[in-house]
Scaffold this active site. Structure first.
Site, PDB file in Angstrom:
ATOM      1  N   SER A  46       0.790  -1.230   0.000  1.00 39.96           N
ATOM      2  CA  SER A  46       0.000   0.000   0.000  1.00 39.96           C
ATOM      3  C   SER A  46       0.823   1.282   0.000  1.00 39.96           C
ATOM      4  O   SER A  46       0.315   2.336  -0.349  1.00 39.96           O
ATOM      5  CB  SER A  46      -0.976   0.021   1.173  1.00 39.96           C
ATOM      6  OG  SER A  46      -0.294   0.239   2.383  1.00 39.96           O
ATOM      7  N   LYS A  89       0.323   4.759   6.594  1.00 36.58           N
ATOM      8  CA  LYS A  89      -0.311   5.563   5.541  1.00 36.58           C
ATOM      9  C   LYS A  89       0.255   6.975   5.565  1.00 36.58           C
ATOM     10  O   LYS A  89       0.987   7.357   6.458  1.00 36.58           O
ATOM     11  CB  LYS A  89      -1.836   5.634   5.737  1.00 36.58           C
ATOM     12  CG  LYS A  89      -2.530   4.284   5.827  1.00 36.58           C
ATOM     13  CD  LYS A  89      -2.444   3.491   4.561  1.00 36.58           C
ATOM     14  CE  LYS A  89      -3.041   2.095   4.765  1.00 36.58           C
ATOM     15  NZ  LYS A  89      -2.634   1.159   3.753  1.00 36.58           N
TER      16      LYS A  89
END
Length: 186
Positions: A46, A89
């Site tokens: 990710s 993230k």
């Protein structure tokens, strides 16, 4: 006082010195791991191309006690539905802003986020950000760099994060050895 008595005292002092040294090291290690930094491992794709599956990082757990997170900081936070699982993230939306994803692009307060060089691909799914999301006073909207292969704030099971949810800021990559160094956030 005989020679063996002095030798015994010398050995006892030496052992006591080593024991004290070991206790200090254990205490400092505990303080650093609990309050200053924590090692974490990237699992998944990710955050590619910035971070890769298997990268080992040190997370700075201290700096957000003194300053607020900033746009594009790479942060680590616990996934609320699975114990001992942490997500990595990038912060995109800051407190008080309105975030929306339309036509594959991020909009902050109605303006397209053009300085977002990390999300190179057009997003296929806007998720819950298809409608404008106005962030509260301590809320953050996060995305993975590999936008089409990331579970992030667009998903209801992640959603927006509160500042108290942030474990810390990714600080240093310690493995693989050929990529050791401070992590670029902007």
């Amino acid at each position: 006082m005989g020679r063996s008595s002095r030798e015994e005292k010398g050995i006892f002092r030496e052992l006591l010195g080593w024991l004290l040294y070991i206790l200090i090291i254990i205490g400092l290690t505990y303080v650093i791991i609990t309050y200053v930094g924590q090692r974490t491992r990237v699992s998944g794709q990710s955050m590619e191309p910035m971070l890769h599956d298997g990268d080992n990082l040190i997370v700075d757990k201290l700096s957000y006690h003194f300053k607020d997170p900033e746009r594009f900081d790479i942060i680590v936070f616990p996934y609320k539905y699975e114990e001992n699982t942490y997500y990595i993230k990038r912060i995109i939306g800051l407190p008080g802003e309105t975030v929306q994803i339309a036509d594959g692009y991020v909009y902050i307060d109605g303006e397209q986020l053009t300085s977002d060089i990390y999300g190179a691909e057009v997003m296929e799914s806007a998720g819950i950000a298809a409608q404008p999301i106005t962030l509260g006073a301590d809320e953050y909207f996060v995305l993975g760099d590999n936008r089409n292969h990331s579970t992030d704030s667009r998903e209801p099971n992640v959603g927006v994060l509160h500042q108290e949810d942030l474990l810390g800021k990714a600080w240093v990559r310690i493995y693989p050895f050929d990529q050791i160094g401070v992590i670029k956030h902007e």
